[in-house]
Design a protein around this motif. Structure first.
Motif, PDB file in Angstrom:
ATOM      1  N   ASP A   1      37.925  74.674  36.583  1.00 32.20           N
ATOM      2  CA  ASP A   1      38.238  74.804  38.046  1.00 32.20           C
ATOM      3  C   ASP A   1      37.233  75.588  38.712  1.00 32.20           C
ATOM      4  O   ASP A   1      37.669  76.005  39.636  1.00 32.20           O
ATOM      5  CB  ASP A   1      39.835  75.293  38.163  1.00 32.20           C
ATOM      6  N   SER A   2      35.952  75.621  38.000  1.00 30.21           N
ATOM      7  CA  SER A   2      34.987  76.484  38.679  1.00 30.21           C
ATOM      8  C   SER A   2      33.679  75.813  39.205  1.00 30.21           C
ATOM      9  O   SER A   2      33.423  74.867  38.262  1.00 30.21           O
ATOM     10  CB  SER A   2      34.610  77.786  37.700  1.00 30.21           C
ATOM     11  N   LYS A   3      33.337  75.675  40.217  1.00 33.44           N
ATOM     12  CA  LYS A   3      32.178  75.126  40.680  1.00 33.44           C
ATOM     13  C   LYS A   3      31.150  75.571  39.948  1.00 33.44           C
ATOM     14  O   LYS A   3      30.146  74.833  39.349  1.00 33.44           O
ATOM     15  CB  LYS A   3      31.856  75.160  42.175  1.00 33.44           C
ATOM     16  N   GLU A   4      30.799  76.798  39.569  1.00 37.99           N
ATOM     17  CA  GLU A   4      29.621  77.195  39.012  1.00 37.99           C
ATOM     18  C   GLU A   4      29.614  76.715  37.411  1.00 37.99           C
ATOM     19  O   GLU A   4      28.654  76.418  36.841  1.00 37.99           O
ATOM     20  CB  GLU A   4      29.723  78.851  38.888  1.00 37.99           C
ATOM     21  N   GLN A   5      30.872  76.851  36.923  1.00 39.21           N
ATOM     22  CA  GLN A   5      30.981  76.456  35.434  1.00 39.21           C
ATOM     23  C   GLN A   5      30.843  74.924  35.449  1.00 39.21           C
ATOM     24  O   GLN A   5      29.988  74.341  34.527  1.00 39.21           O
ATOM     25  CB  GLN A   5      32.150  76.731  34.846  1.00 39.21           C
TER      26      GLN A   5
END
Length: 455
Positions: free
Chosen positions: A65-69
């Motif tokens: 749920d993370s853009k960076e990941q």
């Protein structure tokens, strides 16, 4: 008469020369076939590994749920898909027969690139995009399954890759030609089985690059190391320890310089495959291996785990908790992580191998623990468990939560909330930074009759 003898001698020499030349050509041909088949096997193994990596990264991206990941994961997918396509193109198969597979890999890479571009613009994935990712993940899981099945056939000698190429050149029967191709193109079928995995714990690779922290300062001589090794092995038998030449088995001791000994007894011959290694600094047992065969299984995995834990306590390793395990060839391999208070410290990892016939310890590896273990000033979590839960997808069905320290590149460590649970029928672990609240890592768990694996 002399002329006939000379003629006969020349003919004999000529026949001998032809025979020698023929034998040489035959051997050369066999060596060429072997080398060719080995090259194709390496190509196939690399292709299989890249496709498996695509499947793993896709499954993690679906849960993240993370853009960076997701940017990191999508970038990995692009790289692995492109590398798989490159290796697949070099395989000895008809390209028309694997066009669907190549098209799929191209689509995976292109779609991942588009999603990275979208994330960089600050946009989240919508429901249609997630649905598309699910379909791509299904295809990759099936393809990985097919590759694993075919890999088993190759290892058993049922499929020889050099003969597949030879079959294409000579136009053999269709069933023979497509022995390999058939297993690579059935992407439309339902996928249910995951690939075979190599188990080594979820974080050990990152830790091994660090300078050892848990050795101590004292320099240990060969004689001192021998006494330490004998004490570690115990006094049930009279052990004979022979110093192994320095420089050998360097991979097993990783970056920890050690005195390594061959283990033998009065009833065993030297060099039978048993070794023990003691660090030159600090005098710590780094690893021990006794690769004896196990003819029958008398102990359960739980009994083996209890024996391994008791062994660690006897050797002075306190506060170790069992995490992951694997059973194979009559033995059980257990991973134990150090715990401090209510925090599991994953970098401090020890592996213990138990023979399931009589509970004997036949393997021990503390290299990861010795690299990472030190007195830590563990910080208090800056966010609550409920706040960390808010960083995980709402449809992630959580079974358990605890605090854990995990490595984060080099010598860095980070305190996280560890959420274990299910998502879309599969088991995962999600790590949320307990100080900053960001998603740090996602692991997928595979459980079967042989144990628990993570990747």
């Amino acid at each position: 008469m002399n002329r006939n003898r000379i003629t006969s001698a020349i003919l004999a020499i000529a026949l001998l020369a032809v025979g020698v030349w023929g034998t040489y050509q035959y051997q050369l041909k066999n060596e060429y076939k072997t080398a060719l088949n080995n090259d194709y096997q390496r190509l196939f193994y690399d292709t299989k590994a890249h496709i498996a990596n695509v499947q793993v990264a896709l499954s993690k991206a679906l849960l993240s749920d993370s853009k960076e990941q997701n940017i990191l994961l999508m970038t990995q997918i692009m790289q692995q898909a492109n590398m798989a396509q490159d290796k697949l193109s070099q395989m000895p198969v008809s390209h028309s027969d694997i066009s669907k597979t190549q098209k799929y890999l191209t689509q995976v890479a292109d779609y991942s690139y588009a999603l990275v571009d979208q994330h960089l613009e600050g946009k989240d994935l919508d429901s249609k995009q997630r649905e598309a990712l699910f379909k791509l993940q299904d295809y990759s899981a099936y393809l990985t399954r097919e590759m694993s099945s075919l890999h088993d056939k190759i290892m058993k000698g049922e499929v020889t890759l050099s003969r597949v190429e030879q079959g294409e050149r000579k136009g053999l029967r269709k069933a023979n030609e497509n022995m390999l191709n058939t297993s690579l193109v059935k992407l439309e079928e339902e996928m249910t089985k995951y690939p075979e995995l190599i188990y080594d714990g979820p974080f050990s690779d990152q830790v091994m690059n660090m300078k050892p922290k848990g050795l101590g300062e004292k320099k240990v001589t060969v004689e001192e190391a021998k006494i330490i090794a004998q004490n570690f092995l115990g006094d049930k038998q009279t052990w004979k320890l022979t110093l192994f030449e320095e420089g050998e088995h360097i991979d097993k001791v990783a970056t920890i310089p050690s005195h390594t000994f061959i283990i033998s007894t009065e009833n065993s011959r030297d060099g039978a495959g048993s070794y023990i290694s003691v660090s030159k600094q600090g005098g710590q047992v780094v690893w021990m291996v006794n690769p004896r065969s196990v003819s029958r299984i008398s102990l359960s995995m739980k009994q083996g785990q209890d024996r391994a834990l008791k062994f660690l306590e006897e050797k002075g390793y306190k506060g170790m908790e069992p995490n992951y395990s694997l059973r194979y060839d009559g033995t059980a391999l257990f991973n134990f992580a150090y715990s401090e208070g209510d925090v599991t410290v994953y970098p401090d990892l020890i592996k213990v191998k138990v023979a399931l016939d009589n509970g004997e310890i036949v393997g021990f590896d503390a290299a990861t623990y010795l690299h990472a273990h030190h007195k830590r000033d563990i910080p208090k979590a800056a966010i609550t468990q409920e706040e960390a839960r808010g960083k995980v997808r709402l449809d992630f069905d959580i079974d358990s939560v605890r605090l854990a320290i995990i490595p984060k590149g080099g010598s860095k460590e980070v305190l996280c909330y560890e959420f274990k649970g299910k998502y879309k029928g599969s088991d995962y672990i999600v790590y949320i930074n307990a100080l900053e609240g960001k998603e740090e890592k996602i692991l997928q768990i595979i459980q079967d009759e042989n144990g628990t694996l993570t990747f």
